[in-house]
Design an enzyme around this catalytic site. Structure first.
Site, short mmCIF file in Angstrom:
data_model
loop_
_atom_site.label_atom_id
_atom_site.label_comp_id
_atom_site.label_asym_id
_atom_site.label_seq_id
_atom_site.Cartn_x
_atom_site.Cartn_y
_atom_site.Cartn_z
N SER A 177 1.26 -1.25 0.51
CA SER A 177 -0.15 -0.13 0.08
C SER A 177 0.94 1.45 -0.16
O SER A 177 1.02 1.97 1.04
CB SER A 177 -0.88 -0.14 0.84
OG SER A 177 -1.43 1.64 1.79
N HIS B 298 -1.15 -1.32 -4.02
CA HIS B 298 -2.73 -0.53 -3.52
C HIS B 298 -2.48 0.59 -3.45
O HIS B 298 -1.77 1.74 -2.84
CB HIS B 298 -2.97 -1.34 -2.07
CG HIS B 298 -4.07 -1.21 -1.83
ND1 HIS B 298 -5.22 -2.00 -2.09
CD2 HIS B 298 -4.11 -0.06 -0.53
CE1 HIS B 298 -6.45 -1.27 -1.50
NE2 HIS B 298 -5.69 -0.95 -0.43
N ASP C 17 -4.92 4.01 -1.97
CA ASP C 17 -5.52 4.14 -0.84
C ASP C 17 -6.29 5.31 -0.80
O ASP C 17 -5.61 6.74 -0.77
CB ASP C 17 -5.55 3.94 0.71
CG ASP C 17 -4.92 2.45 1.23
OD1 ASP C 17 -5.67 1.91 0.38
OD2 ASP C 17 -3.96 2.44 1.13
N MET D 20 -8.44 8.34 -1.07
CA MET D 20 -9.41 8.81 1.01
C MET D 20 -9.97 10.22 0.74
O MET D 20 -9.00 11.11 0.20
CB MET D 20 -9.23 8.89 2.05
CG MET D 20 -8.21 7.45 2.61
SD MET D 20 -7.53 7.87 4.10
CE MET D 20 -6.57 5.91 4.02
N HIS E 253 -8.17 1.65 -3.76
CA HIS E 253 -9.13 1.43 -2.96
C HIS E 253 -9.99 2.72 -2.82
O HIS E 253 -9.12 3.21 -2.33
CB HIS E 253 -8.60 0.96 -1.93
CG HIS E 253 -9.10 0.86 -0.86
ND1 HIS E 253 -9.09 0.27 0.72
CD2 HIS E 253 -10.51 0.77 -0.54
CE1 HIS E 253 -9.26 0.29 1.56
NE2 HIS E 253 -10.56 0.22 0.83
N GLY F 277 -9.36 4.55 6.68
CA GLY F 277 -8.35 5.98 7.13
C GLY F 277 -7.54 6.24 7.39
O GLY F 277 -6.73 7.13 6.97
N PHE F 278 -7.12 5.50 8.15
CA PHE F 278 -5.74 5.31 8.52
C PHE F 278 -4.07 4.21 8.20
O PHE F 278 -4.63 2.75 8.78
CB PHE F 278 -5.67 5.69 10.00
CG PHE F 278 -6.32 7.38 9.79
CD1 PHE F 278 -5.63 8.18 9.95
CD2 PHE F 278 -7.34 7.27 10.74
CE1 PHE F 278 -6.08 9.45 9.88
CE2 PHE F 278 -8.00 8.40 10.99
CZ PHE F 278 -7.17 10.03 10.50
N GLY F 279 -3.16 4.25 7.76
CA GLY F 279 -2.64 3.05 8.00
C GLY F 279 -1.56 3.14 9.78
O GLY F 279 -1.89 4.18 10.44
N GLY F 280 -0.92 1.43 9.42
CA GLY F 280 -0.54 1.81 10.72
C GLY F 280 -1.77 1.31 12.42
O GLY F 280 -0.81 1.27 13.06
N ASP G 297 -7.19 -6.25 4.45
CA ASP G 297 -6.28 -5.04 3.63
C ASP G 297 -6.51 -4.48 5.81
O ASP G 297 -7.78 -4.12 6.09
CB ASP G 297 -7.19 -3.82 2.84
CG ASP G 297 -6.23 -1.92 3.11
OD1 ASP G 297 -5.71 -2.07 3.45
OD2 ASP G 297 -7.47 -1.63 1.77
N GLY G 298 -5.52 -4.46 6.16
CA GLY G 298 -5.10 -3.20 7.27
C GLY G 298 -4.67 -4.41 8.06
O GLY G 298 -4.90 -5.46 9.26
N SER H 227 2.21 -0.51 6.72
CA SER H 227 3.66 -0.35 6.80
C SER H 227 4.65 -1.71 7.25
O SER H 227 5.57 -1.21 7.99
CB SER H 227 2.86 -0.06 8.81
OG SER H 227 2.02 -0.29 8.71
C1 DX5 Z 1 -6.16 2.16 5.71
C2 DX5 Z 1 -6.19 1.38 3.84
C3 DX5 Z 1 -5.16 0.41 3.72
C4 DX5 Z 1 -3.78 1.34 4.80
C5 DX5 Z 1 -2.81 -0.07 5.27
O1 DX5 Z 1 -7.16 2.81 5.28
O2 DX5 Z 1 -7.10 1.18 3.15
O3 DX5 Z 1 -4.67 0.14 2.35
O4 DX5 Z 1 -2.39 1.15 3.78
O5 DX5 Z 1 -2.17 0.17 6.51
P1 DX5 Z 1 -1.26 -1.09 7.19
O6 DX5 Z 1 -1.13 -2.59 6.62
O7 DX5 Z 1 -0.34 -0.11 8.10
O8 DX5 Z 1 -2.66 -1.11 7.74
ZN ZN Z 2 -6.62 0.08 1.47
#
Ligand code: DX5
Ligand code: ZN
Length: 235
Positions: free
Chosen positions: A19, A44, A46, A48, A77, A153-156, A183-184, A206
């Site tokens: 991602s 991927h 993302d 938003m 996505h 909404g957020f990674g990590g 995903d996530g 991440s």
């Molecule tokens: C979250 C995104 C994910 C995100 C995953 O809203 O859809 O694709 O980048 O991040 P990680 O792998 O860090 O959980």
């Molecule tokens: Zn995603």
């Protein structure tokens, strides 16, 4: 354009989908080249909108800017409202595939048609607490189902293991030519669980771009997932 990179999404097998959200945005081109050379299957993307999810990431101009520098399959996505309205802009920017959320529409089949007519493959996504039954009417019409294992909404964020029964249910219902993406919170220790449950397309932000050696991290994840998939088939 889309079809140029439309390699077989419809064949069985594990796919790693780094991602871009977790990449260093000041050098996107290099970051994409790194995972591409390192064997990524999909990129991927993302997207938003600050409405459907409480964050804003990037849109078609950023995707268009990296498109000429990569042959990877671009897996968008869309975490946005009104996906049908924006689908054309994303296909034109170079997305090969577009996944939208069931939570934003009462007419998923129509949205899927719009995307397919534009020449992209289609995915439908469910949030952590959205049941599989919500996508029952459109399941046969999509190329991929995306199960969110965090709130979008957020990674990590940390992996939500409560979604695994949905992955199992989908894996038992979907056709061999359809992909099941997760995903996530995917990383060491969780990718195995996802693969054991039947996911075959692994998004990781991440756990790949956030590491010192993204390619080595991706490869380790691929090995762990492959082992878990093999155990699932033979056990
Ligand atoms: C979250 C995104 C994910 C995100 C995953 O809203 O859809 O694709 O980048 O991040 P990680 O792998 O860090 O959980
Ligand atoms: Zn995603």
């Amino acid at each position: 354009m889309a079809t140029e990179h439309s390699f077989a999404l419809n064949t069985l097998g594990l796919r790693m989908a780094p991602s871009l959200l977790a990449a260093d945005f000041s050098r996107l081109r290099e970051q994409v080249a790194l995972v591409e050379a390192g064997g990524a299957d999909l990129l991927h993307l993302d997207v938003m909108d600050g409405h459907f999810v409480p964050n804003i990431s990037y849109g078609p101009c950023v995707i268009e800017a990296i498109r000429p520098h990569s042959k990877l399959f671009f897996d968008a996505h869309l975490m946005i409202e009104e996906p049908a309205r924006y689908a054309e802009a994303f296909v034109k920017s170079g997305c090969d595939h577009i996944t939208f959320h069931i939570e934003v529409t009462d007419e998923p089949a129509k949205v899927a048609d719009v995307i397919r007519t534009l020449g992209a493959s289609v995915g439908i996504c469910i949030n952590p607490t959205t049941p599989v039954s919500a996508i029952g009417s459109v399941l046969d019409a999509v190329d991929m189902v995306l199960v969110m294992s965090v709130w979008p909404g957020f990674g990590g964020q940390s992996f939500i293991a409560d979604v695994l029964p949905k992955v199992r249910e989908l894996a038992s219902r979907m056709r061999p030519d359809q992909r099941l993406e997760i995903d996530g919170g995917i990383g060491p220790g969780t990718i195995e669980k996802a693969a054991e449950a039947g996911a075959d397309t692994m998004v990781a932000g991440s756990a790949i771009f956030g590491q010192n050696d993204p390619v080595a991290a991706m490869e380790a994840l691929r090995v762990a997932a492959t082992d878990a998939m093999t155990a699932r088939r033979t056990g």
